[in-house]
Design a protein around this motif. Sequence first.
Motif, short mmCIF file in Angstrom:
data_model
loop_
_atom_site.label_atom_id
_atom_site.label_comp_id
_atom_site.label_asym_id
_atom_site.label_seq_id
_atom_site.Cartn_x
_atom_site.Cartn_y
_atom_site.Cartn_z
N PRO A 1 16.54 0.74 9.33
CA PRO A 1 15.31 0.80 8.56
C PRO A 1 14.10 0.79 9.51
O PRO A 1 14.00 -0.07 10.38
CB PRO A 1 15.34 -0.48 7.73
N THR A 2 13.23 1.76 9.37
CA THR A 2 12.06 1.82 10.25
C THR A 2 10.77 1.85 9.43
O THR A 2 10.79 2.17 8.25
CB THR A 2 12.07 3.09 11.14
N GLU A 3 9.71 1.50 10.10
CA GLU A 3 8.40 1.50 9.46
C GLU A 3 7.39 1.94 10.52
O GLU A 3 7.47 1.50 11.67
CB GLU A 3 8.10 0.08 8.95
N ASP A 4 6.45 2.79 10.14
CA ASP A 4 5.50 3.29 11.13
C ASP A 4 4.32 2.36 11.32
O ASP A 4 3.77 1.84 10.36
CB ASP A 4 4.97 4.67 10.71
N MET B 1 4.08 -4.47 7.64
CA MET B 1 4.78 -5.65 7.11
C MET B 1 4.67 -5.68 5.59
O MET B 1 5.65 -6.01 4.91
CB MET B 1 4.17 -6.91 7.71
N SER B 2 3.52 -5.35 5.07
CA SER B 2 3.35 -5.31 3.61
C SER B 2 4.35 -4.34 2.99
O SER B 2 4.99 -4.65 1.98
CB SER B 2 1.93 -4.86 3.24
N ARG B 3 4.48 -3.19 3.62
CA ARG B 3 5.42 -2.19 3.08
C ARG B 3 6.86 -2.69 3.16
O ARG B 3 7.65 -2.48 2.24
CB ARG B 3 5.25 -0.88 3.85
N ILE B 4 7.18 -3.36 4.26
CA ILE B 4 8.53 -3.89 4.40
C ILE B 4 8.81 -4.91 3.31
O ILE B 4 9.87 -4.90 2.67
CB ILE B 4 8.72 -4.53 5.79
N LEU B 5 7.82 -5.79 3.10
CA LEU B 5 7.98 -6.83 2.08
C LEU B 5 8.20 -6.19 0.71
O LEU B 5 9.00 -6.68 -0.10
CB LEU B 5 6.72 -7.71 2.05
N ALA B 6 7.49 -5.11 0.46
CA ALA B 6 7.59 -4.45 -0.84
C ALA B 6 8.97 -3.82 -1.05
O ALA B 6 9.50 -3.81 -2.15
CB ALA B 6 6.50 -3.39 -0.96
N ARG B 7 9.55 -3.32 0.02
CA ARG B 7 10.81 -2.60 -0.15
C ARG B 7 12.04 -3.47 0.10
O ARG B 7 13.15 -3.08 -0.23
CB ARG B 7 10.83 -1.38 0.79
N HIS B 8 11.82 -4.65 0.69
CA HIS B 8 12.97 -5.47 1.06
C HIS B 8 13.65 -6.05 -0.18
O HIS B 8 12.98 -6.63 -1.04
CB HIS B 8 12.52 -6.60 1.98
N PRO B 9 14.96 -5.92 -0.27
CA PRO B 9 15.70 -6.37 -1.45
C PRO B 9 15.71 -7.89 -1.61
O PRO B 9 15.97 -8.40 -2.69
CB PRO B 9 17.11 -5.84 -1.20
N GLY B 10 15.45 -8.62 -0.57
CA GLY B 10 15.53 -10.09 -0.65
C GLY B 10 16.34 -10.63 0.50
O GLY B 10 17.02 -9.89 1.20
N GLY B 11 16.25 -11.93 0.72
CA GLY B 11 16.98 -12.54 1.83
C GLY B 11 16.16 -12.48 3.11
O GLY B 11 15.02 -12.01 3.13
N MET C 1 3.36 -11.08 11.61
CA MET C 1 3.49 -12.53 11.43
C MET C 1 2.37 -13.07 10.53
O MET C 1 2.61 -13.88 9.63
CB MET C 1 3.45 -13.22 12.80
N LEU C 2 1.17 -12.58 10.78
CA LEU C 2 0.02 -13.02 9.96
C LEU C 2 0.24 -12.66 8.49
O LEU C 2 0.08 -13.49 7.60
CB LEU C 2 -1.27 -12.35 10.46
N THR C 3 0.65 -11.43 8.25
CA THR C 3 0.86 -10.98 6.87
C THR C 3 1.99 -11.77 6.19
O THR C 3 1.87 -12.17 5.04
CB THR C 3 1.16 -9.47 6.85
N ALA C 4 3.06 -11.98 6.93
CA ALA C 4 4.18 -12.74 6.36
C ALA C 4 3.69 -14.12 5.91
O ALA C 4 4.01 -14.58 4.81
CB ALA C 4 5.29 -12.88 7.40
#
Lengths: 346, 346
Positions: free
Chosen positions: B217-220, B232-242, B258-261
Amino acid sequence: MRRLERRPTIIDVARLAGVSKSTVARALSDGAEINPKTREAVLAAARTAGYERNHLAVGMRSGRSGMIGLVIPDIANPFWAEVARGAQDRAEEHGISLLVFSSNWDHDREARHLAALRQARVDGAIINPVADSFDDLDRFGLPFVLIGSSAERFPETSSVGSDIAQAVRLGLDNLVSRGHDMPYLLLGTKARIARARFLRAVYDHCIARDVDPAVLPTEDGDYTVEGGRAAMSRILARHPGGHISIFAANDLMALGAMLTAREQGLNCPDDVSILGFDGVPAGEFSWPGLTTIEKPARAIGRRAFDSLSEEIAGRADHSRIYLPCRLLERGSLADRAPVQRRREVA
Amino acid sequence: MRRLERRPTIIDVARLAGVSKSTVARALSDGAEINPKTREAVLAAARTAGYERNHLAVGMRSGRSGMIGLVIPDIANPFWAEVARGAQDRAEEHGISLLVFSSNWDHDREARHLAALRQARVDGAIINPVADSFDDLDRFGLPFVLIGSSAERFPETSSVGSDIAQAVRLGLDNLVSRGHDMPYLLLGTKARIARARFLRAVYDHCIARDVDPAVLPTEDGDYTVEGGRAAMSRILARHPGGHISIFAANDLMALGAMLTAREQGLNCPDDVSILGFDGVPAGEFSWPGLTTIEKPARAIGRRAFDSLSEEIAGRADHSRIYLPCRLLERGSLADRAPVQRRREVA
DNA sequence: ATGAAAGCGCTAACAT
DNA sequence: ATGTTAGCGCTTTCAT
């Protein structure tokens, strides 16, 4: 653009343009008396010849090398790197090249660098002197501008720095407006001019605000993270209890203090407020973000170049410039209502 | 040491020592045939005359200016500042002066800087090219050494950089040994060579470890803090959980992530593991400290100088040097026992 | 407005 | 081992 073994000189250009080499020289120099048409022709010839001016020769003949020196403690230090960037930007606009040297806070290295600059025949230099005597600088013999706190020692010289008094006022007033008492002062290395300047600014401000400077709690540091940690440990040991406010003389110590506070289970800003000084990038990423007073590093570099230009031109204002700092609020300072003040002694 | 209007030249020294100026020149230059006694006498005379060599004149006659150029994207960027520091340290040891230019990732500025270096008659240059074509460099005409990822584009040229393949292996293996699955890859700006190198290293490592690279999985991102936050926002949106694992292609993006998380209420490293790449100072002060792969910036600067010396000397190895990186473990990576793996999907 | 000539401070043949 | 001589590429009087 033929590929020549030898790099083309003005003589080649002269031949190509059918003029004498002095005409070429005139076409190349800015304010020379020359027929605009011939100038155009010469410039065109220079272009087709692939001619590039030899600055070594120009410098030798004209006494202007088109280079200036920058002597700073450490180019890898973010503050000085920003200063360098500012100076370089301005130098570039003026077609001047920048020779950069790191003195590493070493007196001998600095002296060697000044000699190197003289031998390179730079037109002038921007210097943050580590020297505690005027001797080396006096011997320098070239136009120069001082940057940073040490400039304080050389009143007869042009200098550019940050307005420490204004910065300290900014910080202290902010602390007061948030309901803090006078903070612990986390000072820098003894005998460093910067330390004395910081302390004096705090004193002046105290007097202006009718506070007895003698009651100020201080702790010695050395401008490093480790120094900040150690100082914080000592503050924690001596503090009677209640909220702790810290005003560090630089960001690295502030950051160190923050780390130690957290390790001791203290929360910033709830239990400990920390105010830094410098504006290093790292302060943006600490948790919480470090509220700090940002020095205008890049502007200092730019203005230093401008002042040096004046010096070189002989318009000797010998100006002392203090650039204003600004407060970067990021969350390491608690908002304490005035009513809460009593509890802090509890 | 009399105060002269005119700065003393070898002629003054020659007169003072009672020898010819060529003898003075010989005494001053290193490997010349000269009677040690005369040399001493000449050197003494030079000292009393307050003589200092004119490097402009030396350079003009000998064809060696004793200066080299350093062209980097931004001297204020901590990575490049470290590189500059390394190069400067080495240059200083060799009595060479360093002309520093910031290209600001701008093609035209870079071209102008290369021209300026030629006109200053530097002996060579250390360059991080932003140019996507070889043209400007080909025209440079002086010895040079490439640094950074873009060197990849110029296989015929000496270069010094970090060993991305080794670095990626280091990071990925560490992640695996801590019980992580393949991480989200936070990539840099498209079309940048560095991005491709990073990605290729990951692919190679996957293949060596029998993992299908296609599942990665990659993100630009764009190498900035803001880019890291957005990704990071996009990852959070698409991440299934865990648990989420992130491997960022540089520290700034890692710090942004890290800040966004944290803003999203996620805990690092409990909920999110973040691995950076670069080793910027700021990573030391984030909370938690950023575990990252440190590039040997200062060593790159030093080695680049050494390689350039070889090039200038004509010992054309045209070496491609990849310096190893090291892992800086600071706490942004969770330790996940293999047994726990199941829970991560929950 | 342009050309001729001198020379900035040094090095590198070439002599001695 | 040391001195003599001729420039390196350019700017700058001084003529024209």
